[in-house]
Design an enzyme around this catalytic site. Sequence first.
Site, short mmCIF file in Angstrom:
data_model
loop_
_atom_site.label_atom_id
_atom_site.label_comp_id
_atom_site.label_asym_id
_atom_site.label_seq_id
_atom_site.Cartn_x
_atom_site.Cartn_y
_atom_site.Cartn_z
N LYS A 1 12.46 4.80 0.76
CA LYS A 1 11.57 3.73 1.26
C LYS A 1 12.36 2.44 1.47
CE LYS A 1 7.47 5.56 -1.00
NZ LYS A 1 6.75 5.67 -2.25
N GLN B 1 4.87 2.98 -7.36
CA GLN B 1 5.13 4.41 -7.21
C GLN B 1 4.36 5.21 -8.28
OE1 GLN B 1 6.93 5.80 -4.74
NE2 GLN B 1 6.61 7.86 -5.51
N ASP C 1 -0.59 1.09 0.17
CA ASP C 1 -0.94 2.49 -0.10
C ASP C 1 -2.41 2.78 0.23
OD1 ASP C 1 1.01 4.29 -1.03
OD2 ASP C 1 1.08 3.34 -3.01
N1 GUN Z 1 3.84 9.24 -5.18
C1 GUN Z 1 3.80 10.29 -4.31
N2 GUN Z 1 3.25 9.89 -3.14
C2 GUN Z 1 2.95 8.59 -3.28
C3 GUN Z 1 2.38 7.62 -2.40
O1 GUN Z 1 2.01 7.89 -1.26
N3 GUN Z 1 2.24 6.38 -2.91
C4 GUN Z 1 2.60 6.07 -4.18
N4 GUN Z 1 2.41 4.81 -4.59
N5 GUN Z 1 3.13 6.93 -5.01
C5 GUN Z 1 3.31 8.19 -4.56
#
Ligand code: GUN
Length: 296
Positions: free
Chosen positions: A54, A98, A121
Amino acid sequence: MTAKLIDGKAFAATVRAKVAAHVAQIKEENGITPGLAVVLVGEDPASQVYVRSKGKQTVEVGMNSYEHKLEADTSEADLLALIDRLNKDPDVHGILVQLPLPKHLDSDLVINSINPAKDVDGFHISNVGLLGTGQKSMVPCTPLGSLMMLRDYHGSLSGLNAVVIGRSNIVGKPMANLLLGDSCTVTIAHSRTKDLPSVVRQADIVVAAVGRPEMVTGDWIKPGATVIDVGINRIERDGKTALVGDCEFASCAEVAGAITPVPGGVGPMTIACLLANTLTACCRAHGLREPEGLTA
Ligand code: GUN
């Protein structure tokens, strides 16, 4: 194989290029650089890989990336204090915590402490409610990426039968709301659904998001249907680790009209949509024109 392959890797590259072009424009015209803060608590290896990826892609499209890595035993108070600082920081337009969080932390409490306008998100209860009532919101990245690919392939989705397999808050439920927003007739199926194959056989659009390797087989698919495979499952095959979806690719591709592969389908779209959401959040925060085609 008869199905058209929906190339998520190539599609994600076009989304990132659109984001990068728009970022360059608002930097030039408005002197604003979108910023994304990612918070990682603990050392889950898969999460570390995602967070690194990311951060790299955020910088590649010209945005600022702020990474906050906290110890696995970080207290809830300390985490909430960090989120409060990020909420107030004008250089931060998007905040992502996350998941999964270590067990001693209350994920719902933490997610709902994020400023909804910065919740890239789309997991905050306000954004869930806005999406559920068809109002402008931040939309979860994986369903948004899936919707973009469906719109690109079909044009209009109006009147199509969509079956979403899986009822998670991250994928299944928001996906169903997005498809409803595009006037599909939507069924959400799950582990307790009776005669799942016959339910799936009604679908013009199948979105599989259950986390069960190769559960959906070709005999479940209506000829010509579009299959969006959200699953990413690691399995042992022939003494090697293989990455497979929730759909058995070979048999489904024989029957479907179009299908996303794993890897290279939905997966790359998720981070691309995170970047798109960060740009959208930045534009909304500054009252700027929003990018076209990058939101629901
Ligand atoms: N962990 C796995 N996929 C995601 C996601 O799309 N967002 C977040 N914040 N954590 C994740």
